[in-house]
Design a protein around this motif. Structure first.
Motif, PDB file in Angstrom:
ATOM      1  N   UNK A  55       0.809  -1.208   0.000  1.00 56.57           N
ATOM      2  CA  UNK A  55       0.000   0.000   0.000  1.00 56.57           C
ATOM      3  C   UNK A  55       0.850   1.268   0.000  1.00 56.57           C
ATOM      4  N   UNK A  56       0.260   2.320  -0.582  1.00 55.21           N
ATOM      5  CA  UNK A  56       0.857   3.646  -0.613  1.00 55.21           C
ATOM      6  C   UNK A  56      -0.204   4.641  -0.163  1.00 55.21           C
ATOM      7  N   UNK A  57       0.146   5.500   0.770  1.00 55.89           N
ATOM      8  CA  UNK A  57      -0.766   6.552   1.210  1.00 55.89           C
ATOM      9  C   UNK A  57      -0.058   7.888   1.007  1.00 55.89           C
ATOM     10  N   UNK A  58      -0.802   8.893   0.539  1.00 54.95           N
ATOM     11  CA  UNK A  58      -0.206  10.188   0.198  1.00 54.95           C
ATOM     12  C   UNK A  58      -1.188  11.306   0.499  1.00 54.95           C
ATOM     13  N   UNK A  59      -0.668  12.448   0.908  1.00 57.87           N
ATOM     14  CA  UNK A  59      -1.493  13.621   1.134  1.00 57.87           C
ATOM     15  C   UNK A  59      -0.695  14.884   0.898  1.00 57.87           C
TER      16      UNK A  59
END
Length: 465
Positions: free
Chosen positions: A238-242
């Motif tokens: 998984x990759x999470x970005x903001x």
């Protein structure tokens, strides 16, 4: 047939005739996605060190041919300016692909000493660039009408600067249109957290491109510059970005008031090499237009080079920002069949079908090769009626020099005239850095003008260095 149409046909026929003797199957075998060279190229591309294809993209979701990797390596050799781990990757790639590089006419002997001298002369800076120079000829040339204008145009002239500052920290900048429109610092493993990357400054984001959801320059959203901070965490599947940014840079969409705010968040799940899912959100305050956009993307690869993918979009537009009456909650969706030439052997194929609700807001003009007019409101594009769109593109790579492509798009609206456009073109890769393209496009209809009929000849020169 007009004189310009006749010239287009003659020019295309002449170029095709010259290409015919050279057409042959690619002599080099594929480099599979699990090959170490594939990983090295992908890492260098992600850093912005390596230029991929003539349109500036890197197709990271399929196997590559040895020739394609060798072409990219040749560009890096010509550019120089590498150091540390990146330089070692390049040296290893040169050794691996020496036969293909020599077939391209690239001298490999003495490469280490030449590159070391260039590094020393640049003081650790890596400088690359791109020039895109067009000549356009229109059948109906009406200056300022949106129909296009004849003559030579410097479509793009850019310089890219990169420097590794310390372990995991680097600086990048881009000179474009007489100014530095992008400049940012990147810190990997931020605060000692493995997989966390921070970017700060004025940088580009394009989540649809990361998911492979468009071809050419047909992004629905983003694909532009942001001024602010971005945090991206990748761990396993998984990759999470903001990010949080002010509106600035990159293109007409974000050239408005820099005090306007935009925020974004994203979650990407790579369940396997075959299946992925992403969930994305943008919250935008652009003065008179306040709206939120959410979309989910999904893709499945039946085999290497054969993928079915798509996305579903929802928008929440503030009541006082509604551009089209009654369209405060528009939706859109698209589905794509993406087939590589490795599968079909004679051509690649991209087939995309999309539907838009009236009032749906876009950041970019979708699908058009040239300039079918779309109304703008506060630097965004608004769909004026419920609309279906069909976009088909095929591309044939005949050998290491010659290629051809065909594209067709049709916009079908409920209460407004339909629009359609078809294009054919031939490309010639003169050297790994220099590319020429001749294309002919025919357009029928535009918004509010069902009788609109125009055609365009475009000769493009693209230089990467």
């Amino acid at each position: 047939m007009s004189m310009k149409k006749m010239l287009a046909v003659v020019a295309a026929a002449s170029l095709a005739a010259a290409a015919a003797p050279a057409f042959a199957a690619n002599p080099f075998s594929d480099v599979p996605m699990n090959h170490w060279a594939y990983d090295a190229v992908e890492q260098l591309s992600a850093k912005g060190i390596l230029e991929g294809y003539p349109n500036g993209t890197f197709k990271g979701n399929r196997a590559m041919t040895r020739y394609e990797i060798a072409t990219m390596v040749a560009r890096m050799m010509a550019a120089g300016g590498l150091s540390g781990e990146d330089l070692e990757k390049l040296k290893a790639l040169v050794v691996e692909f020496q036969p293909e590089l020599e077939a391209l006419g690239v001298k490999v002997d003495g490469f280490d000493s030449r590159l070391s001298a260039l590094e020393k002369g640049l003081g650790g800076w890596k400088i690359t660039g791109q020039m895109r120079f067009d000549y356009n000829a229109w059948d109906n040339d009406v200056a300022g009408s949106g129909s296009g204008e004849d003559g030579f145009t410097m479509n793009r002239a850019r310089l890219f600067l990169h420097r590794d500052l310390s372990d995991g920290v680097s600086f990048d900048a881009r000179w474009h249109n007489d100014t530095f429109d992008r400049w940012w610092v990147t810190a990997k493993d931020f605060f000692g957290m493995e997989g966390l990357t921070m970017r700060g400054g004025q940088f580009a984001l394009d989540w649809e491109d990361e998911d492979g959801l468009y071809d050419d320059n047909d992004a629905f959203f983003m694909d532009t510059g942001y001024r602010g901070f971005d945090l991206k965490y990748n761990r396993g599947m998984f990759t999470v970005e903001g990010f949080a940014a002010s509106r600035r840079g990159g293109g007409s969409v974000y050239a408005a008031n820099p005090s306007d705010d935009v925020y974004g968040a994203r979650l990407k799940l790579d369940f396997s090499e075959k299946l992925w899912l992403s969930v994305n959100g943008l919250w935008e305050d652009r003065g008179d237009t306040d709206y939120k956009t959410y979309w989910a993307g999904l893709g499945f690869s039946f085999m290497d080079g054969l993928e079915l993918k798509g996305a579903y979009y929802m928008q929440d537009i503030a009541d006082d920002s509604v551009v089209v009456a009654g369209a405060d909650d528009p939706k859109a969706w698209k589905v794509i069949l993406d087939v590589s030439q490795d599968v079909l052997k004679f051509t690649s194929l991209w087939v995309e079908y999309a539907q838009f609700d009236q009032g749906f807001i876009l950041h970019n003009n979708p699908y058009s090769f040239s300039d079918i007019d779309w109304p703008e409101y506060d630097k965004v594009i608004t769909v004026q009626d419920d609309m279906d769109a069909l976009f088909v593109k095929a591309k044939q790579k005949w050998n290491d020099k010659w290629s051809s492509f065909e594209r067709y798009v049709k916009y079908d609206m409920d209460n407004v005239n339909d629009m359609k456009e078809w294009t054919v073109g031939i490309g010639y890769q003169y050297t790994p850095n220099l590319y020429f393209e001749l294309a002919y496009s025919d357009m029928d209809g535009k918004l509010g003008d069902p009788d609109y009929d125009n055609n365009q000849i475009r000769f493009r020169t693209l230089l990467n260095f």
